[in-house]
Scaffold this motif. Structure first.
Motif, mmCIF file in Angstrom:
data_model
loop_
_atom_site.group_PDB
_atom_site.id
_atom_site.type_symbol
_atom_site.label_atom_id
_atom_site.label_comp_id
_atom_site.label_asym_id
_atom_site.label_seq_id
_atom_site.Cartn_x
_atom_site.Cartn_y
_atom_site.Cartn_z
ATOM 1 N N GLY A 35 -8.272 -5.157 1.099
ATOM 2 C CA GLY A 35 -7.986 -3.731 1.008
ATOM 3 C C GLY A 35 -6.801 -3.287 1.857
ATOM 4 O O GLY A 35 -6.464 -3.894 2.869
ATOM 5 N N THR A 36 -6.179 -2.219 1.405
ATOM 6 C CA THR A 36 -5.095 -1.567 2.124
ATOM 7 C C THR A 36 -5.357 -0.068 2.148
ATOM 8 O O THR A 36 -5.793 0.511 1.135
ATOM 9 C CB THR A 36 -3.737 -1.837 1.456
ATOM 10 N N GLU A 49 5.307 10.726 -1.581
ATOM 11 C CA GLU A 49 6.036 9.682 -0.858
ATOM 12 C C GLU A 49 5.080 8.859 -0.003
ATOM 13 O O GLU A 49 4.300 9.414 0.770
ATOM 14 C CB GLU A 49 7.085 10.337 0.055
ATOM 15 N N GLY A 50 5.138 7.547 -0.120
ATOM 16 C CA GLY A 50 4.369 6.671 0.742
ATOM 17 C C GLY A 50 5.055 6.551 2.081
ATOM 18 O O GLY A 50 6.257 6.282 2.139
ATOM 19 N N ILE A 51 4.310 6.743 3.181
ATOM 20 C CA ILE A 51 4.940 6.716 4.493
ATOM 21 C C ILE A 51 4.391 5.637 5.416
ATOM 22 O O ILE A 51 5.106 5.170 6.311
ATOM 23 C CB ILE A 51 4.871 8.086 5.195
ATOM 24 N N ALA A 52 3.153 5.235 5.247
ATOM 25 C CA ALA A 52 2.590 4.221 6.137
ATOM 26 C C ALA A 52 1.383 3.572 5.476
ATOM 27 O O ALA A 52 0.677 4.212 4.695
ATOM 28 C CB ALA A 52 2.195 4.826 7.477
ATOM 29 N N SER A 53 1.155 2.314 5.821
ATOM 30 C CA SER A 53 -0.029 1.626 5.310
ATOM 31 C C SER A 53 -0.511 0.628 6.350
ATOM 32 O O SER A 53 0.255 0.204 7.229
ATOM 33 C CB SER A 53 0.281 0.906 4.001
ATOM 34 N N ILE A 54 -1.793 0.252 6.211
ATOM 35 C CA ILE A 54 -2.358 -0.752 7.089
ATOM 36 C C ILE A 54 -3.304 -1.627 6.280
ATOM 37 O O ILE A 54 -4.143 -1.130 5.521
ATOM 38 C CB ILE A 54 -3.060 -0.108 8.307
ATOM 39 N N ASP A 55 -3.141 -2.934 6.419
ATOM 40 C CA ASP A 55 -3.986 -3.889 5.708
ATOM 41 C C ASP A 55 -5.241 -4.196 6.517
ATOM 42 O O ASP A 55 -5.361 -3.795 7.680
ATOM 43 C CB ASP A 55 -3.214 -5.179 5.454
ATOM 44 N N SER A 56 -6.146 -4.948 5.911
ATOM 45 C CA SER A 56 -7.394 -5.281 6.582
ATOM 46 C C SER A 56 -7.168 -6.094 7.852
ATOM 47 O O SER A 56 -7.939 -5.990 8.808
ATOM 48 C CB SER A 56 -8.299 -6.051 5.626
ATOM 49 N N MET A 103 -5.780 -5.227 -3.190
ATOM 50 C CA MET A 103 -4.722 -6.171 -3.543
ATOM 51 C C MET A 103 -3.406 -5.436 -3.785
ATOM 52 O O MET A 103 -2.732 -5.641 -4.797
ATOM 53 C CB MET A 103 -5.132 -6.986 -4.771
ATOM 54 N N VAL A 104 -3.059 -4.580 -2.847
ATOM 55 C CA VAL A 104 -1.839 -3.788 -2.956
ATOM 56 C C VAL A 104 -0.628 -4.657 -2.661
ATOM 57 O O VAL A 104 -0.524 -5.260 -1.596
ATOM 58 C CB VAL A 104 -1.898 -2.596 -1.973
ATOM 59 N N ALA A 105 0.306 -4.713 -3.593
ATOM 60 C CA ALA A 105 1.508 -5.531 -3.405
ATOM 61 C C ALA A 105 2.619 -4.712 -2.741
ATOM 62 O O ALA A 105 3.168 -5.095 -1.713
ATOM 63 C CB ALA A 105 1.984 -6.076 -4.745
ATOM 64 N N ASP A 106 2.924 -3.576 -3.339
ATOM 65 C CA ASP A 106 3.938 -2.679 -2.784
ATOM 66 C C ASP A 106 3.213 -1.618 -1.974
ATOM 67 O O ASP A 106 2.627 -0.692 -2.524
ATOM 68 C CB ASP A 106 4.740 -2.049 -3.923
ATOM 69 N N LYS A 107 3.250 -1.762 -0.664
ATOM 70 C CA LYS A 107 2.358 -1.000 0.216
ATOM 71 C C LYS A 107 2.594 0.504 0.187
ATOM 72 O O LYS A 107 1.690 1.279 0.532
ATOM 73 C CB LYS A 107 2.514 -1.480 1.668
ATOM 74 N N LEU A 108 3.780 0.948 -0.196
ATOM 75 C CA LEU A 108 4.075 2.380 -0.159
ATOM 76 C C LEU A 108 4.221 2.984 -1.555
ATOM 77 O O LEU A 108 4.671 4.113 -1.695
ATOM 78 C CB LEU A 108 5.373 2.617 0.646
#
Length: 126
Positions: A35-36, A49-56, A103-108
């Motif tokens: 998960g992301t 707009e995607g600004i930030a993400s965090i993976d498991s 299973m996010v490939a492009d995080k933003l």
């Protein structure tokens, strides 16, 4: 069913700080290895707009527009996602959303995320 609820938005002067929280239910931070979690924002008249993400595993990704000023983190025990925002600018004013994906490939990229919160407003005055 995954549910996300944002909080912490408000009005702040330029140069100030805010911390947004996203309470997540139906999504186990510890067990969801693929998960992301992400933060997105939409200003009036502009695209989401995607600004930030965090993976498991804790890996993070930031948009250039917020890099060095915003920090994304999560509390696995409480199932809460955070966004610490500092050195805020008027152009940071927007409706901020948290989202969850698998299973996010492009995080933003917004289309990669399936579950979304309702948003919390951030207004930065100069």
């Amino acid at each position: 069913q995954v549910q996300l609820v944002e909080s912490g938005g408000g009005s702040v002067q330029a140069g100030g700080s805010l911390r947004l929280s996203c309470s997540v239910s139906g999504y186990n931070f510890r067990r969801n290895y693929l998960g992301t979690l992400g933060w997105f924002r939409q200003a009036p008249g502009k695209e989401l707009e995607g600004i930030a993400s965090i993976d498991s595993d804790g890996s993070t990704t930031y948009a250039d527009s917020v890099k060095g000023r915003f920090t994304v983190s999560k509390d696995n025990a409480k199932n809460i996602l955070y966004l610490e925002m500092s050195s805020l600018k008027s152009e940071d004013s927007a409706l901020y959303y948290c989202a969850a994906g698998q299973m996010v490939a492009d995080k933003l990229r917004t289309s990669e995320y399936v579950h979304w919160g309702q948003g919390t407003q951030v207004t930065v005055s100069s």
